[in-house]
Design a protein around this motif. Structure first.
Motif, PDB file in Angstrom:
ATOM      1  N   TYR A  26      20.628  78.126  87.471  1.00  0.00           N
ATOM      2  CA  TYR A  26      21.608  77.991  86.531  1.00  0.00           C
ATOM      3  C   TYR A  26      21.100  78.770  85.241  1.00  0.00           C
ATOM      4  O   TYR A  26      19.981  78.922  85.052  1.00  0.00           O
ATOM      5  CB  TYR A  26      21.854  76.516  86.250  1.00  0.00           C
ATOM      6  CG  TYR A  26      22.697  75.869  87.016  1.00  0.00           C
ATOM      7  CD1 TYR A  26      24.170  75.812  87.051  1.00  0.00           C
ATOM      8  CD2 TYR A  26      22.308  75.169  88.269  1.00  0.00           C
ATOM      9  CE1 TYR A  26      25.009  75.108  87.764  1.00  0.00           C
ATOM     10  CE2 TYR A  26      23.102  74.515  89.240  1.00  0.00           C
ATOM     11  CZ  TYR A  26      24.493  74.574  88.990  1.00  0.00           C
ATOM     12  OH  TYR A  26      25.414  73.822  89.962  1.00  0.00           O
ATOM     13  N   TYR A  56      32.626  70.487  84.712  1.00  0.00           N
ATOM     14  CA  TYR A  56      33.317  71.030  85.553  1.00  0.00           C
ATOM     15  C   TYR A  56      34.591  70.133  86.038  1.00  0.00           C
ATOM     16  O   TYR A  56      34.855  69.936  87.298  1.00  0.00           O
ATOM     17  CB  TYR A  56      32.434  71.612  86.723  1.00  0.00           C
ATOM     18  CG  TYR A  56      31.674  72.639  86.126  1.00  0.00           C
ATOM     19  CD1 TYR A  56      32.151  74.011  85.902  1.00  0.00           C
ATOM     20  CD2 TYR A  56      30.400  72.498  86.084  1.00  0.00           C
ATOM     21  CE1 TYR A  56      31.124  74.774  85.618  1.00  0.00           C
ATOM     22  CE2 TYR A  56      29.398  73.528  85.684  1.00  0.00           C
ATOM     23  CZ  TYR A  56      29.888  74.458  85.472  1.00  0.00           C
ATOM     24  OH  TYR A  56      28.802  75.723  85.064  1.00  0.00           O
ATOM     25  N   ASP A 161      32.345  86.156  96.406  1.00  0.00           N
ATOM     26  CA  ASP A 161      31.765  86.362  95.087  1.00  0.00           C
ATOM     27  C   ASP A 161      30.204  86.728  95.559  1.00  0.00           C
ATOM     28  O   ASP A 161      29.426  86.078  96.122  1.00  0.00           O
ATOM     29  CB  ASP A 161      31.650  85.211  94.318  1.00  0.00           C
ATOM     30  CG  ASP A 161      30.620  84.948  93.378  1.00  0.00           C
ATOM     31  OD1 ASP A 161      30.221  86.138  92.723  1.00  0.00           O
ATOM     32  OD2 ASP A 161      30.247  84.073  92.663  1.00  0.00           O
ATOM     33  N   GLU A 205      36.870  78.320  89.404  1.00  0.00           N
ATOM     34  CA  GLU A 205      35.764  79.112  89.138  1.00  0.00           C
ATOM     35  C   GLU A 205      35.898  80.649  88.795  1.00  0.00           C
ATOM     36  O   GLU A 205      35.292  81.348  88.370  1.00  0.00           O
ATOM     37  CB  GLU A 205      34.620  78.875  90.321  1.00  0.00           C
ATOM     38  CG  GLU A 205      33.173  79.674  90.098  1.00  0.00           C
ATOM     39  CD  GLU A 205      32.414  78.830  88.973  1.00  0.00           C
ATOM     40  OE1 GLU A 205      31.365  79.392  88.673  1.00  0.00           O
ATOM     41  OE2 GLU A 205      32.694  77.688  88.728  1.00  0.00           O
ATOM     42  N   GLY A 207      38.404  81.768  87.216  1.00  0.00           N
ATOM     43  CA  GLY A 207      38.573  81.910  85.684  1.00  0.00           C
ATOM     44  C   GLY A 207      39.886  81.056  85.546  1.00  0.00           C
ATOM     45  O   GLY A 207      40.787  81.681  84.593  1.00  0.00           O
ATOM     46  N   ARG A 360      30.047  85.175  77.075  1.00  0.00           N
ATOM     47  CA  ARG A 360      28.748  84.223  76.747  1.00  0.00           C
ATOM     48  C   ARG A 360      28.364  84.379  75.326  1.00  0.00           C
ATOM     49  O   ARG A 360      28.074  83.047  74.803  1.00  0.00           O
ATOM     50  CB  ARG A 360      27.579  85.079  77.193  1.00  0.00           C
ATOM     51  CG  ARG A 360      26.145  84.268  77.177  1.00  0.00           C
ATOM     52  CD  ARG A 360      25.935  82.891  77.801  1.00  0.00           C
ATOM     53  NE  ARG A 360      24.894  82.258  77.807  1.00  0.00           N
ATOM     54  CZ  ARG A 360      24.352  81.581  78.704  1.00  0.00           C
ATOM     55  NH1 ARG A 360      24.921  80.885  79.693  1.00  0.00           N
ATOM     56  NH2 ARG A 360      23.216  80.874  78.201  1.00  0.00           N
ATOM     57  N   LYS A 374      31.973  76.988  78.369  1.00  0.00           N
ATOM     58  CA  LYS A 374      31.091  77.990  79.371  1.00  0.00           C
ATOM     59  C   LYS A 374      32.005  78.938  79.924  1.00  0.00           C
ATOM     60  O   LYS A 374      33.155  78.961  80.325  1.00  0.00           O
ATOM     61  CB  LYS A 374      30.521  76.985  80.586  1.00  0.00           C
ATOM     62  CG  LYS A 374      29.512  77.567  81.286  1.00  0.00           C
ATOM     63  CD  LYS A 374      28.385  77.713  80.474  1.00  0.00           C
ATOM     64  CE  LYS A 374      26.945  78.067  81.254  1.00  0.00           C
ATOM     65  NZ  LYS A 374      27.101  79.614  81.998  1.00  0.00           N
ATOM     66  N   GLU A 375      31.032  80.140  79.845  1.00  0.00           N
ATOM     67  CA  GLU A 375      31.892  81.440  80.407  1.00  0.00           C
ATOM     68  C   GLU A 375      31.951  81.425  81.976  1.00  0.00           C
ATOM     69  O   GLU A 375      31.154  80.627  82.798  1.00  0.00           O
ATOM     70  CB  GLU A 375      31.089  82.681  80.008  1.00  0.00           C
ATOM     71  CG  GLU A 375      29.856  83.008  80.827  1.00  0.00           C
ATOM     72  CD  GLU A 375      28.576  82.056  80.430  1.00  0.00           C
ATOM     73  OE1 GLU A 375      27.479  82.310  80.706  1.00  0.00           O
ATOM     74  OE2 GLU A 375      28.805  81.255  79.503  1.00  0.00           O
ATOM     75  N   THR A 376      32.682  82.222  82.678  1.00  0.00           N
ATOM     76  CA  THR A 376      32.774  82.435  84.134  1.00  0.00           C
ATOM     77  C   THR A 376      33.234  83.762  84.216  1.00  0.00           C
ATOM     78  O   THR A 376      34.058  84.389  83.713  1.00  0.00           O
ATOM     79  CB  THR A 376      33.682  81.471  84.801  1.00  0.00           C
ATOM     80  OG1 THR A 376      33.536  81.738  86.165  1.00  0.00           O
ATOM     81  CG2 THR A 376      35.219  81.789  84.394  1.00  0.00           C
ATOM     82  N   HIS A 377      32.395  84.742  85.244  1.00  0.00           N
ATOM     83  CA  HIS A 377      32.707  85.859  85.475  1.00  0.00           C
ATOM     84  C   HIS A 377      32.931  86.789  84.265  1.00  0.00           C
ATOM     85  O   HIS A 377      33.607  87.570  84.149  1.00  0.00           O
ATOM     86  CB  HIS A 377      34.022  85.863  86.313  1.00  0.00           C
ATOM     87  CG  HIS A 377      33.997  85.356  87.590  1.00  0.00           C
ATOM     88  ND1 HIS A 377      33.342  86.043  88.694  1.00  0.00           N
ATOM     89  CD2 HIS A 377      34.351  84.283  88.148  1.00  0.00           C
ATOM     90  CE1 HIS A 377      33.410  85.239  89.885  1.00  0.00           C
ATOM     91  NE2 HIS A 377      33.806  84.160  89.559  1.00  0.00           N
ATOM     92  N   ARG A 382      36.103  79.018  80.184  1.00  0.00           N
ATOM     93  CA  ARG A 382      37.190  77.891  80.555  1.00  0.00           C
ATOM     94  C   ARG A 382      36.947  76.704  79.483  1.00  0.00           C
ATOM     95  O   ARG A 382      35.868  76.385  78.960  1.00  0.00           O
ATOM     96  CB  ARG A 382      36.289  77.282  81.807  1.00  0.00           C
ATOM     97  CG  ARG A 382      36.654  78.181  83.090  1.00  0.00           C
ATOM     98  CD  ARG A 382      36.517  77.438  84.498  1.00  0.00           C
ATOM     99  NE  ARG A 382      35.031  77.592  84.566  1.00  0.00           N
ATOM    100  CZ  ARG A 382      34.618  76.948  86.088  1.00  0.00           C
ATOM    101  NH1 ARG A 382      35.206  76.519  86.690  1.00  0.00           N
ATOM    102  NH2 ARG A 382      33.329  77.046  85.856  1.00  0.00           N
TER     103      ARG A 382
END
Length: 405
Positions: A26, A56, A161, A205, A207, A360, A374-377, A382
């Motif tokens: 993580y 989440y 992914d 996940e 986005g 980020r 929190k960022e994703t991709h 999100r």
């Protein structure tokens, strides 16, 4: 409530200990949390943050909800685990209340979301052989590009992914991939050997990707026509997150198998479940599938309380109402760096243009202002606060985004 505050250098020490002894699977923000209440969490230095991730979507009911805590404490002092070798007095009421709430015929309790997914895949394959008449070992399950259904070897084998998949093969066969949101592609992929179609109503996940209107309804029609089980992974979207109890309700569909988890315990304990019609679940017999902890009395007592407060305290309706307000607020503060604000209920996302410098750094700047997201991709943030969010808090979130953007 006792507030444990530590000097900043001790927080850094905890981060260093984690790096020294923990697996590096993580990349969390560098905030060390020590307690939570409602929509807020506090770090070890005593600073308060508004939680816009809700673990989440596991903490839909808010952190440390007192009624869920009371149920857990009471049950923990009575009986925690029997295994399924014996019966317990919490499992049957949990079944009844869960099925009545969701309109399901049967339920299979498990622990994690990934376990629920794996259980559904096993059920679908066995149903294909025993009921549909698919030749042995020829069953196919259709999945979507961009999917996220967990981290087991079986599941990552049909992920698209690279971070989830690369380096973990060889993988199990029997999965066919189609683009998410493309009903024509789904129709073309269905064959006599198709056992099931597994899909997220909204891809979390990936986005917070929302399919075109009518997609789930069309998928339901195609599954019914092709005698294919429709499996909806509602582990993130379910239990109020999108402003409905289940996201499938937005298009008026009923899946053959619906998977729930995360908020099923309000964040207190790992609890998941496979919800099913009677035909699909009928293929399981004693000894063919199980879990030592699945359906344990502590899990059932916690889940019963978590479901009760979700409904009785109007959290689902609040998610719809406050989610619309927050989405409008985020749209109002969007700058040219923002490609899109999207979402449904309190499952939202802000996607940045690639040239904006990545999500980020936005999350880190929001952390400095007392907001945790929190960022994703790389380019998407999100936003999924607890469903108890009030209007002032929603407006404050939008203000922080506006200031940082």
């Amino acid at each position: 409530m006792n507030d444990i505050s530590l000097p900043a250098h001790l927080a850094q020490g905890l981060i260093e200990l984690e790096a020294r002894y923990g697996a590096k699977n993580y990349k969390p923000l560098d905030v060390v949390l020590t307690r939570g209440e409602g929509v807020y969490v506090w770090d070890v230095a005593g600073r308060r943050y508004l939680d816009c991730l809700s673990a989440y979507s596991a903490v839909n009911q808010g952190h440390c909800h007192p009624k869920i805590l009371a149920a857990m404490t009471q049950q923990a002092g009575r009986l925690t685990l029997t295994s399924r070798a014996f019966r317990n007095d919490q499992l049957a009421p949990f079944y009844e209340e869960l099925c009545a709430l969701t309109g399901s015929h049967k339920a299979l309790p498990m622990n994690s979301g990934a376990e629920a997914v794996e259980s559904a895949l096993k059920i679908a394959r066995k149903w294909a052989y025993q009921v549909k008449g698919v030749p042995a070992d020829q069953a196919e399950i259709i999945v979507c590009s961009g999917n996220f259904h967990g981290r087991t070897i079986g599941i990552v084998g049909f992920s698209t992914d690279p971070a989830s998949r690369d380096g973990f093969g060889p993988f199990a066969p029997g999965f066919r991939l189609v683009p998410f949101g493309d009903a024509d592609a789904l129709e073309a992929a269905i064959t006599p050997n198709t056992a099931a179609f597994l899909v997220e109503p909204i891809q979390g996940e990936a986005g917070v990707i929302i399919p075109p209107a009518g997609y789930l309804a069309r998928a339901r029609e195609l599954c019914s026509q092709g005698r294919v089980l429709m499996i909806l992974d509602e582990i993130q979207t379910g239990l109020g997150r999108t402003g409905k109890l289940l996201a499938e309700e937005h298009e008026g569909v009923e899946a053959d198998l619906t998977l729930i988890g995360k908020a099923l315990s309000g964040g207190f304990y790992p609890v998941s479940a496979v919800l099913s019609n009677a035909e699909a679940m009928s293929v399981l017999h004693p000894g063919e599938h199980g879990s030592t902890f699945g359906g344990n009395p502590l899990a059932c007592a916690v889940a019963r309380a978590a479901l009760k407060v979700l409904v009785e305290e109007g959290m689902i309706e609040n998610a719809e109402r406050i989610g619309a307000r927050l989405k409008a607020g985020l749209e109002a503060v969007a700058t040219p760096a923002v490609k899109e604000v999207r979402g449904r209920g309190l499952m939202l996302a802000v996607e940045l243009h690639p040239e904006a410098g990545g999500a980020r750094r936005i999350c880190e700047a929001l952390q400095e202002r007392g907001l945790l997201a929190k960022e994703t991709h790389d380019h998407t943030i999100r936003i999924a606060p607890p469903l108890i969010l009030n209007p002032d808090q929603a407006d404050w979130i939008a203000e922080q985004f506006g200031a940082v953007l």
